[in-house]
Design a protein around this motif. Structure first.
Motif: not given
Length: 252
Positions: A143-152, A156-163, A238-246
């Motif tokens: 979520q948050g800025k990281l989510k927005d930046s990944i989508e940009k 999409s989030i799925e495209a990011f995960k696939t790559q 098990v990715v800690n998205w809270d940590f990664v986003s911070k």
């Protein structure tokens, strides 16, 4: 077949138990990125990544069923511990004052050091990041800025995960897959061999490591054997998205 599997497992455990064993122009803004990140305390580290191995932030069982407890114990207490020990030995031999030098600075100038420093400095840094980048399943989602930046950056989030998954699957031999923030503040995906990482001045992939995935066999072989894609697909849980986003927000 079952006996063969058990024998292979015992052989692997035996083997791993014994195995405990000048920045370029493109890097001109990386020190400031790292300093900002350290001040935000996202690692709980006051000044970059310590040269010493830090306590695992959860129990060996915490990431089950994605990563089994035996793999976590061997990975942390044997492989990662060996990188930390060998890094200390390299620092002594090469007269690195660890009280006055950041590990990140060593890595950004790794071409000036020996292969032992490169392999073990990278291995230690990579694993310290890796442990923090995971948490028990069902933790906070992206979520948050990281989510927005990944989508940009990836549509999409799925495209990011696939790559990202593809980068891990296709890394020949041992290495790491990375989400990297470049010096011009773009997100890119790539991989590095062995224990190299994007901080290193010798790396083809350069930038600030936001998220890294260990695709060495010792990270997954007990549970997944040769099925690296299955390991990567499960790892997303098990990715800690809270940590990664911070971490990302501190870097930008």
């Amino acid at each position: 077949m079952e006996n063969n599997h058990k024998n292979n497992r015992r052989d692997f455990i035996k083997t791993t138990g014994k195995a405990g064993i000048a920045a370029s122009l493109a890097f001109t803004v990386l020190p400031s990125i790292i300093t900002k990140a350290a001040k935000n305390n996202y690692f709980d580290f006051a000044a970059g990544t310590p040269f010493q191995q830090q306590p695992l932030p959860y129990q060996y069982t915490a990431l089950e069923p994605v990563i089994d407890a035996m793999t976590m114990e061997i990975h942390y207490s044997k492989h990662a511990a060996a990188y930390a020990k060998n890094l200390a030995d390299a620092c002594t031999a090469e007269k690195v004052d660890t009280s006055a030098t950041k590990l990140e600075d060593v890595l950004m100038n790794i071409s000036k050091y020996t292969p032992k420093m490169r392999n073990n400095g990278g291995g230690h840094y990579n694993h310290e990041l890796f442990w923090q980048s995971m948490a028990a399943p069902n933790s906070t989602g992206l979520q948050g800025k990281l989510k927005d930046s990944i989508e940009k950056s990836f549509n999409s989030i799925e495209a990011f995960k696939t790559q990202f998954t593809e980068a891990g699957k296709t890394r020949f031999g041992s290495g790491w897959a990375w989400l990297v923030l470049t010096n011009d503040k773009k997100l890119v995906i790539g991989s590095t061999p062995n224990q190299d990482n994007p901080l290193m001045d010798i790396s083809d992939l350069k930038g600030f490591p936001v998220l890294g995935l260990d695709v060495w066999e010792h990270a997954y072989y007990l549970k997944y054997q040769n099925r690296r894609p299955d390991y990567i697909n499960a790892w997303w849980n098990v990715v800690n998205w809270d940590f990664v986003s911070k971490r990302f927000e501190a870097a930008i």
